[in-house]
Design an enzyme around this catalytic site. Structure first.
Site, PDB file in Angstrom:
ATOM      1  N   ASP A 121      25.760  98.607  81.811  1.00 43.48           N
ATOM      2  CA  ASP A 121      26.024  99.735  82.702  1.00 43.48           C
ATOM      3  C   ASP A 121      24.716 100.450  83.051  1.00 43.48           C
ATOM      4  O   ASP A 121      24.441 100.760  84.217  1.00 43.48           O
ATOM      5  CB  ASP A 121      27.004 100.690  82.024  1.00 43.48           C
ATOM      6  N   GLU A 148      29.170  94.106  83.908  1.00 43.42           N
ATOM      7  CA  GLU A 148      28.166  94.890  83.188  1.00 43.42           C
ATOM      8  C   GLU A 148      27.767  94.205  81.885  1.00 43.42           C
ATOM      9  O   GLU A 148      26.586  94.194  81.512  1.00 43.42           O
ATOM     10  CB  GLU A 148      28.711  96.284  82.917  1.00 43.42           C
TER      11      GLU A 148
END
Length: 218
Positions: A37, A109
């Protein structure tokens, strides 16, 4: 191994972990997702910063948000063919978890985090940035559309109408796969729309978008 992802892993177990959902047991991909992320936000932010030298912070922030939001990452996951490769527990498999936006976005991610651990940041950036090139190219230079909640509020304020109200209707799913159902309401003119998302914010944004579509078609 290398494929649509575009990276040959020296440690294939990292990719395996990145594609293992929590419901399938440990080691799962949540820690890699946490790392990925931050990396995705950095790669996209850096690209926008370099390409839009005159854009202010607000414009850059909105542009980044549009590229890294859950629905955008989920679509990227589909493009990379991650859905069919996810390792899910029986419950998630039965409920179609491999198609769920939240799970696909998390997997993207996690894969980014795995690439970084496997080969370092420079390689990670070189692999990941091309994934976002189509989205970057579609953005009008130096501009980014405001999010639906902001646009709805500005639409109402511009007509001196009351602000919209958001209400949590229900919360569904297990702890690791929460789904929030939200209502967005306007009083004058009276409209209401419902939407679901893996976070309150995502659900509210989608509900606002639906109400705005109703208002703009009047």
């Amino acid at each position: 191994m290398t494929d649509r992802i575009g990276h040959r892993f020296r440690s294939p177990e990292l990719l395996q972990q990145a594609l293992r959902h929590r419901s399938a047991g440990s080691p799962h991909n949540e820690r890699l997702e946490f790392l990925g992320d931050a990396l995705v936000n950095l790669v996209v932010a850096e690209a926008l910063y370099e390409r839009w030298p005159k854009a202010d912070e607000g414009t850059l922030t909105r542009a980044r948000a549009s590229l890294v939001r859950e629905s955008s990452l989920a679509e990227l996951g589909r493009t990379l063919g991650l859905g069919s490769r996810l390792e899910l527990g029986p419950g998630e498999m039965k409920s179609g978890g491999h198609r769920r936006d939240s799970i696909l976005a998390d997997a993207v991610e996690a894969v980014v985090g795995a690439i970084h651990l496997d080969a370092g940041f420079e390689t990670c950036r070189a692999v990941v940035l091309p994934w976002f090139e189509p989205g970057l190219a579609e953005l009008p230079t130096g501009k980014a559309e405001k999010d639906p909640k902001t646009r709805l509020q500005e639409w109402l304020q511009g007509r001196q109408l009351p602000r919209p109200a958001y209400r949590l209707v229900e919360t569904l799913g297990d702890d690791h796969a929460r789904v929030f159902r939200v209502a967005c309401e306007t009083a004058d003119p009276a409209h209401e729309a419902f939407a679901e998302g893996s976070s309150l914010r995502a659900a509210e944004q989608l509900a606002a978008e639906r109400v705005l579509a109703m208002l703009e078609t009047k």
